[in-house]
Design a protein around this motif. Structure first.
Motif, PDB file in Angstrom:
ATOM      1  N   ASN A   1       0.810  -1.226   0.000  1.00  0.00           N
ATOM      2  CA  ASN A   1       0.000   0.000   0.000  1.00  0.00           C
ATOM      3  C   ASN A   1       0.840   1.272   0.000  1.00  0.00           C
ATOM      4  N   ASN A   2       2.178   1.123  -0.007  1.00  0.00           N
ATOM      5  CA  ASN A   2       3.039   2.304   0.134  1.00  0.00           C
ATOM      6  C   ASN A   2       2.788   3.365  -0.938  1.00  0.00           C
ATOM      7  N   GLU A   3       2.726   2.921  -2.186  1.00  0.00           N
ATOM      8  CA  GLU A   3       2.616   3.896  -3.266  1.00  0.00           C
ATOM      9  C   GLU A   3       1.357   4.754  -3.081  1.00  0.00           C
ATOM     10  N   ARG A   4       0.259   4.079  -2.763  1.00  0.00           N
ATOM     11  CA  ARG A   4      -1.035   4.753  -2.592  1.00  0.00           C
ATOM     12  C   ARG A   4      -0.984   5.738  -1.424  1.00  0.00           C
ATOM     13  N   MET A   5      -0.429   5.291  -0.295  1.00  0.00           N
ATOM     14  CA  MET A   5      -0.470   6.186   0.872  1.00  0.00           C
ATOM     15  C   MET A   5       0.561   7.313   0.759  1.00  0.00           C
ATOM     16  N   ILE A   6       1.684   7.049   0.080  1.00  0.00           N
ATOM     17  CA  ILE A   6       2.678   8.115  -0.124  1.00  0.00           C
ATOM     18  C   ILE A   6       2.087   9.186  -1.043  1.00  0.00           C
ATOM     19  N   ARG A   7       1.381   8.759  -2.083  1.00  0.00           N
ATOM     20  CA  ARG A   7       0.744   9.715  -3.012  1.00  0.00           C
ATOM     21  C   ARG A   7      -0.239  10.605  -2.255  1.00  0.00           C
ATOM     22  N   TRP A   8      -1.063   9.960  -1.425  1.00  0.00           N
ATOM     23  CA  TRP A   8      -2.066  10.725  -0.652  1.00  0.00           C
ATOM     24  C   TRP A   8      -1.376  11.746   0.251  1.00  0.00           C
ATOM     25  N   SER A   9      -0.339  11.310   0.953  1.00  0.00           N
ATOM     26  CA  SER A   9       0.349  12.186   1.899  1.00  0.00           C
ATOM     27  C   SER A   9       0.998  13.363   1.160  1.00  0.00           C
ATOM     28  N   LYS A  10       1.614  13.086   0.016  1.00  0.00           N
ATOM     29  CA  LYS A  10       2.268  14.162  -0.753  1.00  0.00           C
ATOM     30  C   LYS A  10       1.237  15.136  -1.320  1.00  0.00           C
ATOM     31  N   ASP A  11       0.151  14.605  -1.882  1.00  0.00           N
ATOM     32  CA  ASP A  11      -0.880  15.487  -2.461  1.00  0.00           C
ATOM     33  C   ASP A  11      -1.477  16.397  -1.388  1.00  0.00           C
ATOM     34  N   TYR A  12      -1.747  15.813  -0.263  1.00  0.00           N
ATOM     35  CA  TYR A  12      -2.341  16.558   0.866  1.00  0.00           C
ATOM     36  C   TYR A  12      -1.380  17.676   1.273  1.00  0.00           C
ATOM     37  N   TRP A  13      -0.100  17.302   1.463  1.00  0.00           N
ATOM     38  CA  TRP A  13       0.910  18.273   1.887  1.00  0.00           C
ATOM     39  C   TRP A  13       1.047  19.399   0.858  1.00  0.00           C
ATOM     40  N   GLU A  14       1.085  19.036  -0.427  1.00  0.00           N
ATOM     41  CA  GLU A  14       1.261  20.058  -1.484  1.00  0.00           C
ATOM     42  C   GLU A  14       0.093  21.030  -1.510  1.00  0.00           C
ATOM     43  N   ALA A  15      -1.111  20.536  -1.262  1.00  0.00           N
ATOM     44  CA  ALA A  15      -2.281  21.423  -1.268  1.00  0.00           C
ATOM     45  C   ALA A  15      -2.219  22.423  -0.122  1.00  0.00           C
TER      46      ALA A  15
END
Ligand SMILES: Cc1cc2nc3c(=O)[nH]c(=O)nc-3n(C[C@H](O)[C@H](O)[C@H](O)COP(=O)(O)OP(=O)(O)OC[C@H]3O[C@@H](n4cnc5c(N)ncnc54)[C@H](O)[C@@H]3O)c2cc1C
Length: 471
Positions: A402-416
């Motif tokens: 699940n790493n790819e999915r959760m890393i994407r979510w964390s990065k997108d959230y942070w960037e916003a």
């Protein structure tokens, strides 16, 4: 030592076996190498996303062992990592092919009842400290889990339930014993090596290996605290209410805000299992008789779905979530400081929180005002004294698939959210993100930190950390 700043290190296989045997003989603790019994257990980090293979793990028993280890590492040009509790998200308590100076056997704690102070050795966790101080009616301001190491948390600053009342963990730090890069052991406090004492209060493990910390204990024993949960439809109302309470309310009241997926465990009613919810975990250190009154308007702000707040010994509050986050999960961290949480920011939170990718993934907002604001931004190395909130977005799951999915979510959230932030982040909640982010964390304190680094560690021997380059 030459003048050159070390950027590379020798490969450990070049170290002469006679020198290794002599080092091993000098230790009261243990030296473990690849292929030996216990090596894989000893190299494990809390964050299972980190998989480092050190050449030597020196589990030190005392300061003399630490001196021997620093000298051995320096004399053989080895990359050196220092391990306190091993919790660091970026895995900065370990290294590949080098020497890990592991303090986890150094568990001594002494409470001086008359002075109200607590001397803590470098290998303790906060659970060890709570265990030792609670019977004396004292507490040292710490973090939200008891398994975190005293070493890393303190040297990076230290945020927790008592931040608004008593400041950061470093604001209760009175002194340290430290082994420097040249192998000397010295002390630092307000009266001795003041430049070093300034730097270690926020500057991380850049300046040496801290073998013991002396803290001022605080008179905190039973508090009124625990989590309250709200359904997401009430999240915006609750978040706004909480923001205003933190910005204007009494310092006796603290509470961190989070978005969570309710774990399917007996503690929670079945109807909420796996539901995404907003939560605030409270800690009120005022008069317990008045607690019901203090919490009445909070309970009326929006319908509370689950309410676990009540009188609780502070060690129980500070270890309440240990079971939900055992060692061995995959963790990906993104952090920033915020001075304000506008309604626009709150709306962005709601949008991303609705997409929490796994049960363990979460976002936390920790209040960092109150007593923490009464120290100036240049008085310690910890720069963001005017920020009100520390935000951390963590993708967490047992399964690396699940790493790819959760890393994407964390990065997108942070960037916003990042454009609305104060610019930098809390060093203890960052991954290995490069020099610009380290500089952003220290702002105008970076130059002075670089000077102190040049004085105490000119070759950058201690560079497995959020690194400050000798300047
Ligand atoms: C689940 C979880 C919850 C957390 N909650 C909080 C929280 O509530 N509040 C908060 O402020 N932080 C929190 N953190 C972040 C935490 O402060 C950092 O991860 C910190 O680095 C952990 O310290 P450690 O000693 O366990 O880590 P380690 O991985 O052992 O070390 C981290 C860094 O500190 C250095 N270091 C450690 N000990 C020493 C020493 N004695 N001398 C010199 N250098 C040393 C290491 O070299 C390394 O660079 C949390 C982390 C996790 C994983």
């Amino acid at each position: 030592m030459g003048d050159k700043v070390l950027e590379t290190s020798k490969t450990a296989s070049l170290v002469d076996e006679t020198a290794v045997a002599a080092f091993k003989n000098r230790l009261r603790g243990e030296l473990t190498r690849p292929g030996e019994a216990g090596y894989d257990e000893a190299r494990k980090m809390y964050n299972a996303m980190i998989d480092k293979r050190p050449a030597f793990i020196a589990r030190c028993a005392d300061a003399a062992d630490v001196i021997a280890a620093v000298n051995f590492g320096r004399e053989h040009d080895l990359l050196i990592a220092v391990r306190g509790g091993g919790h660091n998200g970026a895995g900065l308590g370990s290294c590949n092919d080098g020497l890990v100076i592991d303090l986890s056997l150094m568990k001594g704690i002494h409470v001086d009842q008359a002075a109200g102070t607590v001397r803590v050795e470098g290998g303790c966790t906060w659970g060890d400290v709570d265990h030792a101080t609670y019977p004396f009616g004292l507490s040292v301001p710490t973090g939200f889990l008891s398994t975190t190491g005293v070493g890393g948390l303190t040297l990076g600053g230290g945020l927790g339930y008592l931040t608004r009342r008593y400041g950061l963990t470093i604001d209760s730090l009175l002194g340290i014993d430290i082994v420097l890069a040249d192998g000397r052991c010295t002390t630092a406090s307000a009266d001795e090596n003041e430049d070093l004492f300034w730097a270690v209060r926020g500057g991380g493990g850049n300046f040496g290996v801290v073998t013991s910390f002396l803290f001022q204990g605080r008179p905190v024993s039973t508090v009124y605290g625990g989590p309250m949960f709200w359904e997401l439809e009430h999240a915006a109302t609750v978040m706004r209410y909480w923001r205003d309470l933190i910005l204007t309310g009494s310092e006796e009241l603290n509470g961190w805000f989070g978005f969570h997926t309710v774990p399917p465990v007996d503690m929670f009613p079945k109807e909420y299992h796996l539901q995404k919810m907003a939560a605030i975990t409270w800690c009120y250190t005022g008069d317990l008789e008045k607690a019901a009154q203090v919490f009445k308007p909070i309970r009326e702000a929006a319908p509370v779905a689950m309410d676990f707040a009540g009188p609780i010994p502070i060690p129980a509050l500070q270890s309440m979530f240990d079971g939900l986050y055992p060692p061995g999960l995959q963790w990906y961290w993104n952090a920033d400081f915020f001075t304000d949480l506008s309604d626009e920011v709150i709306n962005l939170h709601l949008r991303h929180a609705e997409q929490l990718p796994t049960v363990h993934s979460t976002i936390h907002l920790y209040p960092i005002n109150g007593a923490a604001h009464r120290i100036g931004k240049n008085d310690t190395a910890w720069s963001y004294r005017e920020a009100n909130f520390a935000q951390v977005i963590v993708g967490v799951d047992p399964d690396p698939a699940n790493n790819e999915r959760m890393i994407r979510w964390s990065k997108d959230y942070w960037e916003a959210l990042h454009p609305y932030s104060a610019g930098g982040a809390y060093v203890n909640m960052m991954m290995d993100e490069g020099q610009e982010r380290v500089k952003a964390a220290y702002r105008d304190n970076y130059g002075r930190l670089a000077q102190v680094k040049a004085k105490y560690d000119p070759q950058n021997l201690f560079r497995v950390n959020q690194n400050i380059r000798p300047g």
